[in-house]
Design an enzyme around this catalytic site. Structure first.
Site, PDB file in Angstrom:
ATOM      1  CB  CYS A 158      17.733-103.479  62.033  1.00  5.69           C
ATOM      2  SG  CYS A 158      17.520-105.110  61.348  1.00  5.69           S
ATOM      3  CG  HIS A 253      13.237-105.489  64.074  1.00  8.81           C
ATOM      4  ND1 HIS A 253      12.401-105.974  63.105  1.00  8.81           N
ATOM      5  CD2 HIS A 253      14.496-105.569  63.545  1.00  8.81           C
ATOM      6  CE1 HIS A 253      13.104-106.332  62.041  1.00  8.81           C
ATOM      7  NE2 HIS A 253      14.380-106.089  62.286  1.00  8.81           N
TER       8      HIS A 253
HETATM    9  P1  NAP Z   1      17.790-105.303  48.073  1.00 11.25           P
HETATM   10  O1  NAP Z   1      16.415-104.798  48.152  1.00 11.25           O
HETATM   11  O2  NAP Z   1      18.017-106.668  47.503  1.00 11.25           O
HETATM   12  O3  NAP Z   1      18.653-104.218  47.220  1.00 11.25           O
HETATM   13  C1  NAP Z   1      19.957-104.529  46.822  1.00 11.25           C
HETATM   14  C2  NAP Z   1      20.598-103.369  46.101  1.00 11.25           C
HETATM   15  O4  NAP Z   1      21.901-103.807  45.676  1.00 11.25           O
HETATM   16  C3  NAP Z   1      19.854-102.956  44.833  1.00 11.25           C
HETATM   17  O5  NAP Z   1      20.024-101.591  44.606  1.00 11.25           O
HETATM   18  C4  NAP Z   1      20.555-103.767  43.764  1.00 11.25           C
HETATM   19  O6  NAP Z   1      20.466-103.189  42.466  1.00 11.25           O
HETATM   20  C5  NAP Z   1      21.992-103.675  44.256  1.00 11.25           C
HETATM   21  N1  NAP Z   1      22.782-104.771  43.677  1.00 11.25           N
HETATM   22  C6  NAP Z   1      22.421-106.060  43.558  1.00 11.25           C
HETATM   23  N2  NAP Z   1      23.398-106.741  42.911  1.00 11.25           N
HETATM   24  C7  NAP Z   1      24.362-105.850  42.611  1.00 11.25           C
HETATM   25  C8  NAP Z   1      25.612-105.941  41.907  1.00 11.25           C
HETATM   26  N3  NAP Z   1      26.043-107.072  41.388  1.00 11.25           N
HETATM   27  N4  NAP Z   1      26.352-104.815  41.791  1.00 11.25           N
HETATM   28  C9  NAP Z   1      25.913-103.631  42.295  1.00 11.25           C
HETATM   29  N5  NAP Z   1      24.735-103.492  42.954  1.00 11.25           N
HETATM   30  C10 NAP Z   1      23.973-104.583  43.105  1.00 11.25           C
HETATM   31  O7  NAP Z   1      18.497-105.326  49.501  1.00 11.25           O
HETATM   32  P2  NAP Z   1      18.114-104.433  50.800  1.00 11.25           P
HETATM   33  O8  NAP Z   1      17.095-105.152  51.597  1.00 11.25           O
HETATM   34  O9  NAP Z   1      17.879-103.036  50.386  1.00 11.25           O
HETATM   35  O10 NAP Z   1      19.487-104.513  51.621  1.00 11.25           O
HETATM   36  C11 NAP Z   1      20.639-103.824  51.173  1.00 11.25           C
HETATM   37  C12 NAP Z   1      21.789-104.049  52.123  1.00 11.25           C
HETATM   38  O11 NAP Z   1      21.495-103.460  53.364  1.00 11.25           O
HETATM   39  C13 NAP Z   1      22.048-105.537  52.400  1.00 11.25           C
HETATM   40  O12 NAP Z   1      23.431-105.747  52.495  1.00 11.25           O
HETATM   41  C14 NAP Z   1      21.391-105.785  53.729  1.00 11.25           C
HETATM   42  O13 NAP Z   1      22.026-106.791  54.465  1.00 11.25           O
HETATM   43  C15 NAP Z   1      21.601-104.443  54.395  1.00 11.25           C
HETATM   44  N6  NAP Z   1      20.549-104.157  55.373  1.00 11.25           N
HETATM   45  C16 NAP Z   1      20.927-103.541  56.444  1.00 11.25           C
HETATM   46  C17 NAP Z   1      20.016-103.216  57.386  1.00 11.25           C
HETATM   47  C18 NAP Z   1      20.500-102.528  58.556  1.00 11.25           C
HETATM   48  O14 NAP Z   1      21.337-101.697  58.488  1.00 11.25           O
HETATM   49  N7  NAP Z   1      20.012-102.811  59.667  1.00 11.25           N
HETATM   50  C19 NAP Z   1      18.669-103.514  57.251  1.00 11.25           C
HETATM   51  C20 NAP Z   1      18.296-104.126  56.123  1.00 11.25           C
HETATM   52  C21 NAP Z   1      19.257-104.441  55.174  1.00 11.25           C
HETATM   53  P3  NAP Z   1      19.363-103.711  41.386  1.00 11.25           P
HETATM   54  O15 NAP Z   1      18.043-103.187  41.865  1.00 11.25           O
HETATM   55  O16 NAP Z   1      19.816-103.084  40.134  1.00 11.25           O
HETATM   56  O17 NAP Z   1      19.431-105.208  41.401  1.00 11.25           O
END
Ligand code: NAP
Length: 361
Positions: A158, A253
Site C-alpha cells: 500500500c 498514507h
Molecule cells: P487480519 O485482520 O488479521 O485478518 C486475517 C484473515 O485471515 C482473517 O479472515 C482470518 O480469519 C484469516 N486467517 C487467520 N488465520 C488463518 C488460518 N490459519 N487459516 C485460514 N485463514 C486464516 O489481517 P488483515 O489486516 O486483514 O490483512 C490480511 C492480509 O492482507 C495480510 O496478509 C496483510 O499483509 C495483507 N494486507 C495487504 C495490504 C495491501 O494490499 N496493501 C494492506 C493490508 C494488509 P479469522 O478471523 O477466522 O481468524
C-alpha cells in the site's frame, strides 16, 4: 454487463476482508457469494463470525450476513460457490503462497493483497493506471502451470501508491526518474486490527515498519518493468531510498518524495499540466471502481492532508501537493492515498475489473 460474476473473499473476516465486503456491496460486476476464514470462524454465519469485531462504518451488507463462512484452507469447499477469489488471509508467507497456488490450480482466478507472490516472476503486480499490460503475462503463467481458468494477479504494497501514479505520469510524458528518496507517514489501519498498541503510537511516531522499506525500494522496479519471455523483467534503472514511519493517523498514507530525473527536469507548471491531464486505462474504460481523475492536484500550500484528502473520489484517487523545486534533487512533492481502499481492497477490485474488461477472466 448484465450477469454479475460470483466472487469469494478468502480472509473475509479480517480488516482487509471486511473492506472487500463493504466495497463489493452493490458492485455492478461482482457479487459476493462465498466467504472463508480460519477454521475458528468456519461453519458460522458471517455476521456471527465478525460479531464484536466488525470495524467498518457501514453495516454488514444484508446478502453477506447469512453466508456460512468456509475454511479458507479447504480449496474444494469454494468449488461451485464462486468463480474468482480475492485473497486477504493472514498466514505465514509460504503458506499463503501455497494456498493461492492451490486456488489457481483449482481453476480460480486469484487477486491477492498478500505479498507472498509479489516477487514471483510470472505473477503480475498491478497498479491499473500504470502497468495494465502486465496482465499479458497471465497467458504464459497459465501455459507454464497447466492452468486453464485459474491465475494469480497481485497488488503492490500500500505505501508505494501515494506517489507511483504521479511519477509514472511524468515518465509517460518523457521525464524518466533516475533517483527517488521517499519518506512515508503511514496510517495505523495499515497494521490491521488491533495493530500498534495505543501507548506506543499516541503522542509518538514509530520510525520502523518491518519489511516495508525493502518493499518500497523493490516493488516499483517490477511495476515499471516489462513482460519478456513469459515473465516480468524489473526496470533496474531507478534507484530508490525509503524511510517508512508509522504515525498516529487512522487512514491515509502520506509520502514526501524527492525526485531526480534521468535527463531534463520538467518545469513545475509542466508537471502540474501532466498530472492534471493524466488518464490511465481504468479511466478510459470507465471501470466502476476507477476514480474519474487518477491524480488530484491541490493548490493550497498545506495539502494534501489525510483527514481532508483520503476520501477523494471514492477514496481511489491519489492527491498530490506541495510541488516545488529541490536544491539537492530536481523536484519534491507530497502524495497521499487511502491505504485500506486504494491501497488494499479497492485497488484489488479495480485490478479484477481490469482483468474482466481485458477478458483475462
Ligand atoms: P487480519 O485482520 O488479521 O485478518 C486475517 C484473515 O485471515 C482473517 O479472515 C482470518 O480469519 C484469516 N486467517 C487467520 N488465520 C488463518 C488460518 N490459519 N487459516 C485460514 N485463514 C486464516 O489481517 P488483515 O489486516 O486483514 O490483512 C490480511 C492480509 O492482507 C495480510 O496478509 C496483510 O499483509 C495483507 N494486507 C495487504 C495490504 C495491501 O494490499 N496493501 C494492506 C493490508 C494488509 P479469522 O478471523 O477466522 O481468524
Amino acid at each position: 454487463m448484465t450477469q454479475r460474476i460470483n466472487v469469494g473473499v478468502i480472509g473475509a473476516t479480517g480488516m482487509v476482508g471486511q473492506n472487500y465486503i463493504r466495497l463489493l456491496a452493490n458492485h455492478p460486476w461482482f457479487a459476493v457469494t462465498y466467504v472463508a476464514a480460519s477454521p475458528q470462524s468456519a461453519g458460522k454465519p458471517y455476521a456471527e463470525a465478525v460479531a464484536g469485531r466488525w470495524h467498518m462504518y457501514s453495516d454488514i451488507p444484508e446478502p453477506v450476513r447469512k453466508l456460512t463462512v468456509g475454511d479458507a484452507n479447504d480449496v474444494a469447499g469454494a468449488r461451485g460457490k464462486c468463480e474468482l477469489v480475492f485473497s486477504a488471509v493472514s498466514l505465514d508467507k509460504k503458506a499463503v503462497a501455497a494456498l493461492e497456488l492451490a486456488y489457481a490450480a483449482a481453476g480460480f482466478p486469484v487477486v491477492s493483497n498478500n505479498s507472498a507472490h509479489r516477487a514471483t516472476p510470472d505473477v503480475p503486480m498491478i497498479i491499473p493506471e500504470i502497468n495494465p499490460d502486465h496482465l499479458d503475462v497471465i497467458a504464459a503463467q497459465r501455459r507454464a502451470r497447466n492452468w486453464t481458468t485459474g491465475c494469480i494477479a497481485v497488488k503492490s504494497n500500500c505505501s508505494i501508491q501515494s506517489y507511483m501514479t504521479p511519477i509514472w505520469a511524468l515518465w509517460q510524458a518523457g521525464f524518466k526518474p533516475r533517483t527517488m528518496v521517499i519518506a512515508t507517514l503511514q496510517a495505523l489501519s495499515g497494521a490491521g486490527h488491533p495493530g500498534v498498541p495505543s501507548l506506543d503510537i499516541m503522542d509518538n511516531i514509530v520510525p520502523l515498519i518491518r519489511g516495508e522499506e525493502e518493499k518500497t525500494e523493490n516493488e516499483p522496479l517490477k511495476i515499471f518493468g516489462r513482460v519478456e519471455n513469459g515473465v516480468i523483467v524489473s526496470d533496474a534503472s531507478v534507484a530508490i531510498s525509503a524511510h517508512c514511519n508509522r504515525v498516529p493517523v487512522v487512514d491515509g498514507h502520506t509520502a514526501c518524495v524527492s525526485l531526480k530525473f534521468a535527463d531534463r527536469a520538467p518545469a513545475l507548471d509542466e508537471i502540474l499540466a501532466i498530472w492534471r491531464k493524466f488518464r490511465g486505462v481504468p479511466q478510459d474504460l470507465d471501470l466502476p471502481m476507477a476514480p474519474k481523475q487518477a491524480i488530484i492536484c491541490r493548490d493550497e500550500p498545506d495539502r494534501p492532508q489525510p483527514r481532508k484528502d483520503r476520501d477523494a473520489d471514492k477514496a481511489m484517487a491519489v492527491t498530490v501537493g506541495r510541488l516545488r523545486k529541490c536544491p539537492v534533487f530536481d523536484i519534491r512533492f507530497v502524495g497521499l492515498h487511502h491505504n485500506t481502499v486504494r491501497g488494499a481492497a479497492g485497488g484489488a477490485i479495480l485490478t479484477a475489473e481490469l482483468m474482466k474488461a481485458r477478458k483475462v477472466i
